[in-house]
Design an enzyme around this catalytic site. Sequence first.
Site, short mmCIF file in Angstrom:
data_model
loop_
_atom_site.label_atom_id
_atom_site.label_comp_id
_atom_site.label_asym_id
_atom_site.label_seq_id
_atom_site.Cartn_x
_atom_site.Cartn_y
_atom_site.Cartn_z
CD1 TRP A 121 -5.29 -6.20 -0.25
CD2 TRP A 121 -3.64 -5.07 -0.50
NE1 TRP A 121 -5.44 -4.56 0.58
CE2 TRP A 121 -4.70 -4.44 0.13
CE3 TRP A 121 -2.06 -4.45 -0.83
CZ2 TRP A 121 -3.83 -2.50 0.81
CZ3 TRP A 121 -2.24 -2.69 -0.86
CH2 TRP A 121 -2.92 -2.21 0.33
CD GLU A 143 -0.55 14.27 -8.76
OE1 GLU A 143 -0.33 12.77 -9.50
OE2 GLU A 143 -1.90 13.91 -8.23
CE LYS A 179 -8.34 -2.25 -0.94
NZ LYS A 179 -9.51 -1.97 -2.02
#
Length: 541
Positions: free
Chosen positions: A444, A330, A439
Amino acid sequence: MLGLMQDWPLLLHKIIDHAAIFHGDREVVTQTPEGTVERSNYRRIDSRARKLSEALLARGIGMGDRIATLAWNTARHLESWYGIAGVGAVYHTLNPRLFPDQIVWIANHAGDRALFFDVAFAELVARIAPQLETVEFFVALSDREHLPDIGIPNLVAYEDFIAPMSDSFAWREFDEHTACGLCYTSGTTGKPKGVLYSHRSNTLLAMMACATDTLGLSSRDTMLPVVPMFHANAWGIAFAAPMTGAKLVLPGPRLDGASLCRLFADEKVTMTAAVPTVWLAALNYLEETGKTLPALKKVLIGGAAAPRAMIEIFEKKYGVEVVHSWGMTEMSPLGSLGTLKAGIADLSWEKKLDYKVKQGHPPFGVEMKITDAENRELPRDGKTFGRLKVRGPAVAKSYFRGDGPGAFDAEGWFDTGDVGTLDRDGYMTITDRAKDVIKSGGEWISSIEIENLAVCHPAIAEAAVIGVPHPKWDERPLLIVVLKPGQTATKGDILAFLSGKIATWWIPDEVVFIDAIPHSATGKVQKVALRERFAGYRLPG
Ligand code: ADP
């Protein structure tokens, strides 16, 4: 008041014309499937691309038509890109490493009107041809002698297709925002989505790529892009090399360590680019044979995190500068590159390595920020991590046919799906893909960081970390390793090796040993496949 400067549209054929006129004799070398080399140059590439443009127009191909290519990096493939874009049509790179059904789905979604393919993919083309709903004709990237006999209608050899045409064809002129290239994301994170590049975005990308703190490509360089043209727009190299007049060495289908290292030596390659898995094989080959890389100055490693150990071997043992880069389809795909900034370049070797392991800083033309789940910008302190968002003139503003609109917000930011940190000096570190972070107890854990450390263990060839369910902590890390041939290591050895290098609560709960880690069509670890394989896995105790 408007400026009084010329309106000179940024069109791709201006790049190949510049190369033909000012660097016309500079070579474009292709390694054939047999391992021999064929020599061309920018003047020839330009004139043959013009012939192709004329041939396409004669077949009724014009503005906005998508033309698929299923091919390795070769001079004919390069000519095809410029020839297709030269009539305002769109080169659409198909990834031959995908399953045939996926290729068919993508070609039909794109509405490709023709398919150009390497003879090596003849069987695959014969198999999928009946299902290609919009393809009207096929062009084998070969001469008549090598035209495969695969029984499909409307098949022509590339050399026959362009032979009757004139090389004085005048390129079409059109708006610089005209589409020129289409590449689908490999679907690592869902259904493939099309990214539609424009002449303007690719030209700006190439200018960004040439800058010293990006690739730093010059007319004196010899560039060998191992990264295939079908992967993320070949990282801009198909435009940056002719823009600067760098010699191009195109490796065709032979991407093994021995073939690459031979090409590096024979063609005196100074710069190269590929995903880490390619370098694992090449470095193994060098280790086994005792060969070196005397001409090579710089290697670009991206597409997945470059492990610290790999960077260290390249730089210390072989004297090759590593530029660790991050990006995505992208983003055309350049997002950030890990060249060393003033001040950092004078640090000790270990400290410099700390920076080289990060994913680098963005070049001009890429804006970058991290946000929390509510889209609030997070501090650039090198510690806080959040969703990485980008915008710029070579960043997608929408997917082809309007797919996946959720990735783009009203202010033009594109959500990369990656999680990372930004530091005060502008260096970005990828923590994980958003769906790969583990998690644990509301916090995290970065799977990438543990993987990078694990592969520094002398017995480990490759490592992957996934989260597995845990009754108390929600998820805990499971370390999956592949050992180097003939090497041994126990769970205890590996965990002891990690201990002290990461927070104690990041230490994996278990280590499992497997024979091979699955890779995607673009050479990335397939976490989805690993998560499926270990779906019912229960941690000991
Ligand atoms: P796909 O998303 O289809 O697999 P891309 O080549 O566009 O194909 O992949 C882009 C993704 O690859 C990024 O979003 C990021 O997660 C990962 N990636 C690319 N470069 C790096 C890097 N240097 N370190 C870590 N991850 C990277």
